[in-house]
Design a protein around this motif. Structure first.
Motif, PDB file in Angstrom:
ATOM      1  N   PRO A 131       0.692  -1.159   0.097  1.00  0.00           N
ATOM      2  CA  PRO A 131       0.027  -0.141   0.027  1.00  0.00           C
ATOM      3  C   PRO A 131       0.890   1.353  -0.033  1.00  0.00           C
ATOM      4  O   PRO A 131       0.400   2.425  -0.332  1.00  0.00           O
ATOM      5  CB  PRO A 131      -0.744   0.067   1.177  1.00  0.00           C
ATOM      6  N   ARG A 132       1.910   1.349   0.512  1.00  0.00           N
ATOM      7  CA  ARG A 132       3.003   2.435   0.596  1.00  0.00           C
ATOM      8  C   ARG A 132       2.997   2.951  -0.928  1.00  0.00           C
ATOM      9  O   ARG A 132       3.451   4.041  -1.162  1.00  0.00           O
ATOM     10  CB  ARG A 132       4.206   2.202   1.477  1.00  0.00           C
ATOM     11  N   THR A 133       3.164   2.042  -1.770  1.00  0.00           N
ATOM     12  CA  THR A 133       3.546   2.345  -3.431  1.00  0.00           C
ATOM     13  C   THR A 133       2.201   3.208  -4.074  1.00  0.00           C
ATOM     14  O   THR A 133       2.430   3.711  -5.127  1.00  0.00           O
ATOM     15  CB  THR A 133       3.536   1.046  -3.904  1.00  0.00           C
ATOM     16  N   GLU A 134       1.248   3.134  -3.143  1.00  0.00           N
ATOM     17  CA  GLU A 134      -0.187   3.653  -3.687  1.00  0.00           C
ATOM     18  C   GLU A 134      -0.553   3.180  -5.106  1.00  0.00           C
ATOM     19  O   GLU A 134      -1.306   4.027  -5.759  1.00  0.00           O
ATOM     20  CB  GLU A 134       0.031   5.066  -3.530  1.00  0.00           C
ATOM     21  N   ASP A 135      -0.198   1.841  -5.283  1.00  0.00           N
ATOM     22  CA  ASP A 135      -0.540   1.337  -6.721  1.00  0.00           C
ATOM     23  C   ASP A 135      -0.979  -0.331  -6.290  1.00  0.00           C
ATOM     24  O   ASP A 135      -0.222  -1.033  -5.891  1.00  0.00           O
ATOM     25  CB  ASP A 135       0.535   1.286  -7.586  1.00  0.00           C
ATOM     26  N   PRO A 136      -2.407  -0.223  -6.383  1.00  0.00           N
ATOM     27  CA  PRO A 136      -2.865  -1.672  -5.935  1.00  0.00           C
ATOM     28  C   PRO A 136      -2.701  -2.832  -7.007  1.00  0.00           C
ATOM     29  O   PRO A 136      -3.500  -3.880  -6.948  1.00  0.00           O
ATOM     30  CB  PRO A 136      -4.159  -1.401  -5.430  1.00  0.00           C
ATOM     31  N   ALA A 137      -1.937  -2.654  -8.070  1.00  0.00           N
ATOM     32  CA  ALA A 137      -1.749  -3.454  -9.049  1.00  0.00           C
ATOM     33  C   ALA A 137      -1.321  -4.662  -8.722  1.00  0.00           C
ATOM     34  O   ALA A 137      -0.589  -5.144  -7.947  1.00  0.00           O
ATOM     35  CB  ALA A 137      -1.007  -2.955 -10.291  1.00  0.00           C
ATOM     36  N   PHE A 138      -1.700  -5.542  -9.692  1.00  0.00           N
ATOM     37  CA  PHE A 138      -1.299  -7.348  -9.384  1.00  0.00           C
ATOM     38  C   PHE A 138       0.258  -7.177 -10.111  1.00  0.00           C
ATOM     39  O   PHE A 138       0.375  -6.353 -11.176  1.00  0.00           O
ATOM     40  CB  PHE A 138      -2.055  -8.114  -9.740  1.00  0.00           C
ATOM     41  N   PHE A 139       0.899  -8.324  -9.936  1.00  0.00           N
ATOM     42  CA  PHE A 139       2.214  -8.693 -10.877  1.00  0.00           C
ATOM     43  C   PHE A 139       3.161  -7.525 -10.715  1.00  0.00           C
ATOM     44  O   PHE A 139       3.710  -7.050 -11.908  1.00  0.00           O
ATOM     45  CB  PHE A 139       1.579  -8.922 -12.317  1.00  0.00           C
ATOM     46  N   ALA A 140       3.498  -6.938  -9.589  1.00  0.00           N
ATOM     47  CA  ALA A 140       4.486  -5.821  -9.487  1.00  0.00           C
ATOM     48  C   ALA A 140       5.790  -6.527  -9.431  1.00  0.00           C
ATOM     49  O   ALA A 140       6.037  -7.810  -9.194  1.00  0.00           O
ATOM     50  CB  ALA A 140       4.157  -5.130  -8.321  1.00  0.00           C
ATOM     51  N   ASP A 141       6.846  -5.748  -9.445  1.00  0.00           N
ATOM     52  CA  ASP A 141       8.104  -6.130  -9.539  1.00  0.00           C
ATOM     53  C   ASP A 141       8.413  -6.863  -8.032  1.00  0.00           C
ATOM     54  O   ASP A 141       9.300  -7.732  -8.244  1.00  0.00           O
ATOM     55  CB  ASP A 141       9.147  -5.049  -9.666  1.00  0.00           C
ATOM     56  N   SER A 142       8.102  -6.457  -7.047  1.00  0.00           N
ATOM     57  CA  SER A 142       8.264  -6.784  -5.851  1.00  0.00           C
ATOM     58  C   SER A 142       7.117  -6.399  -4.776  1.00  0.00           C
ATOM     59  O   SER A 142       6.541  -5.441  -5.113  1.00  0.00           O
ATOM     60  CB  SER A 142       9.345  -6.290  -5.269  1.00  0.00           C
ATOM     61  N   GLY A 143       6.435  -7.442  -4.371  1.00  0.00           N
ATOM     62  CA  GLY A 143       5.218  -7.415  -3.279  1.00  0.00           C
ATOM     63  C   GLY A 143       4.512  -8.723  -3.159  1.00  0.00           C
ATOM     64  O   GLY A 143       4.391  -9.483  -4.279  1.00  0.00           O
TER      65      GLY A 143
ATOM     66  N   TYR B 174      -5.298   0.961   8.569  1.00  0.00           N
ATOM     67  CA  TYR B 174      -4.943   2.301   9.276  1.00  0.00           C
ATOM     68  C   TYR B 174      -3.376   2.404   9.116  1.00  0.00           C
ATOM     69  O   TYR B 174      -2.928   3.536   8.766  1.00  0.00           O
ATOM     70  CB  TYR B 174      -5.533   2.244  10.753  1.00  0.00           C
ATOM     71  N   LEU B 175      -2.749   1.394   9.415  1.00  0.00           N
ATOM     72  CA  LEU B 175      -1.191   1.174   9.491  1.00  0.00           C
ATOM     73  C   LEU B 175      -0.723   0.962   8.173  1.00  0.00           C
ATOM     74  O   LEU B 175       0.483   1.275   7.748  1.00  0.00           O
ATOM     75  CB  LEU B 175      -0.662   0.118  10.265  1.00  0.00           C
ATOM     76  N   ARG B 176      -1.521   0.982   7.030  1.00  0.00           N
ATOM     77  CA  ARG B 176      -1.079   0.962   5.622  1.00  0.00           C
ATOM     78  C   ARG B 176      -0.125  -0.502   5.459  1.00  0.00           C
ATOM     79  O   ARG B 176       0.566  -0.421   4.775  1.00  0.00           O
ATOM     80  CB  ARG B 176      -0.463   2.220   5.141  1.00  0.00           C
ATOM     81  N   PHE B 177      -0.367  -1.410   6.205  1.00  0.00           N
ATOM     82  CA  PHE B 177       0.068  -2.496   6.093  1.00  0.00           C
ATOM     83  C   PHE B 177      -0.481  -3.520   4.952  1.00  0.00           C
ATOM     84  O   PHE B 177       0.253  -4.440   4.212  1.00  0.00           O
ATOM     85  CB  PHE B 177       0.129  -3.424   7.302  1.00  0.00           C
ATOM     86  N   HIS B 178      -1.712  -3.639   4.739  1.00  0.00           N
ATOM     87  CA  HIS B 178      -2.567  -3.817   3.503  1.00  0.00           C
ATOM     88  C   HIS B 178      -3.833  -3.125   3.129  1.00  0.00           C
ATOM     89  O   HIS B 178      -4.041  -2.239   3.525  1.00  0.00           O
ATOM     90  CB  HIS B 178      -3.050  -5.440   4.219  1.00  0.00           C
ATOM     91  N   TRP B 179      -3.755  -3.414   1.810  1.00  0.00           N
ATOM     92  CA  TRP B 179      -5.031  -3.081   1.051  1.00  0.00           C
ATOM     93  C   TRP B 179      -6.312  -3.718   1.793  1.00  0.00           C
ATOM     94  O   TRP B 179      -6.272  -4.783   2.266  1.00  0.00           O
ATOM     95  CB  TRP B 179      -4.836  -3.318  -0.611  1.00  0.00           C
ATOM     96  N   PHE B 180      -7.536  -2.894   1.476  1.00  0.00           N
ATOM     97  CA  PHE B 180      -8.602  -3.370   2.241  1.00  0.00           C
ATOM     98  C   PHE B 180      -9.134  -4.508   1.518  1.00  0.00           C
ATOM     99  O   PHE B 180      -9.435  -5.558   2.377  1.00  0.00           O
ATOM    100  CB  PHE B 180      -9.696  -2.340   1.834  1.00  0.00           C
ATOM    101  N   THR B 181      -8.955  -4.943   0.123  1.00  0.00           N
ATOM    102  CA  THR B 181      -9.313  -5.985  -0.221  1.00  0.00           C
ATOM    103  C   THR B 181      -8.237  -7.095  -0.061  1.00  0.00           C
ATOM    104  O   THR B 181      -8.522  -8.613  -0.052  1.00  0.00           O
ATOM    105  CB  THR B 181      -9.337  -5.982  -1.883  1.00  0.00           C
ATOM    106  N   ASP B 182      -7.034  -7.013   0.199  1.00  0.00           N
ATOM    107  CA  ASP B 182      -6.096  -7.993   0.686  1.00  0.00           C
ATOM    108  C   ASP B 182      -6.614  -8.658   2.012  1.00  0.00           C
ATOM    109  O   ASP B 182      -6.734  -9.953   2.166  1.00  0.00           O
ATOM    110  CB  ASP B 182      -4.475  -7.358   1.454  1.00  0.00           C
TER     111      ASP B 182
END
Length: 239
Positions: free
Chosen positions: A114-126, A179-187
């Protein structure tokens, strides 16, 4: 083995949960991105004051370091009381299956943090999707409740309160992680569905193991530890 596979695959609750997991995965891949971004970018009041407290206390409630000891103590106690390996076997199978499913999905979909502000799948690392803490809250604590109910280890009103506690833990974990931005809501939602799927399959597996089967594996009751002779076969019904 084929009978076990068919029995698990034909369980109605597991089928519903599997369909829900597929739907949540598809929605998390794109249609629910606006909701994820909205929640992730919402203001965090009292961030400096409570952030550290949330990390070290509420966020650990559904962690494996807390949940697994609770399940372990429950399974071992019930195994000893009923002289059966069944509680230990069910706990181990359920937790291993959940960890395998969540880890496989994390590696397959590789969702960015979530800190990347991009919820896309198939990222380089995540490895954000799905949430392991969300799965823990449902599967591990759900197994604790299931074992207590199965072996009638608590009165009905206590069981209801434990059920409310599990719901509270799941909600608390979701709110704190978001709240802590550890996960996206859908995660978190998908993790809970994944935990529910494995819980349904574990309960179905218990129904498929014949009564008394695991009793004969118990070293102090099924057989005499000195000469291997059978002892009190009528007690096998306790399993």
């Amino acid at each position: 083995m084929s009978e076990i596979a068919w029995g698990l695959a034909s369980d109605k609750t597991a089928i519903v949960m599997a369909v829900a997991l597929i739907i949540m995965t598809v929605l998390s891949a794109g249609p629910l991105h606006p909701i994820d971004n909205f929640i992730n970018n919402a203001p965090r009041p009292y961030w400096d004051q409570i952030r550290e407290f949330l990390i070290y206390w509420p966020d650990t409630v559904a962690s494996r370091f807390v949940a697994l000891p609770v399940l372990g103590v429950t399974a071992l106690q019930l195994a000893y009381w009923h002289r059966s390996w069944r509680p230990i076997i069910l706990s181990a199978v359920g937790v291993f299956s959940m960890l395998s499913l969540v880890a496989s999905m994390k590696l397959l979909f590789a969702r960015s943090h979530p800190r990347t502000e991009d919820p896309a799948f198939f990222a380089d690392s995540g490895v954000s999707f799905p949430s392991g803490h969300g799965a823990n809250a449902i599967l591990i604590y759900g197994l604790v409740l299931f074992l207590i109910v199965r072996y009638q280890a608590a009165r009905p009103h206590i069981v209801r309160r434990l059920g409310y506690c599990i719901v509270g833990i799941a909600v608390l974990q979701a709110v704190v992680s978001v709240y802590l931005r550890f996960h996206w809501f859908t995660d978190l939602l998908t993790g809970m569905v994944a935990g529910g799927l494995i819980l349904a399959l574990t309960i179905r597996l218990d129904q498929m193991i014949p009564q008394g089967r695991t009793f004969t594996w118990w070293p102090w009751y099924g057989r005499n530890p000195w000469n291997g002779a059978d002892r009190a076969p009528e007690a096998a019904g306790r399993d």
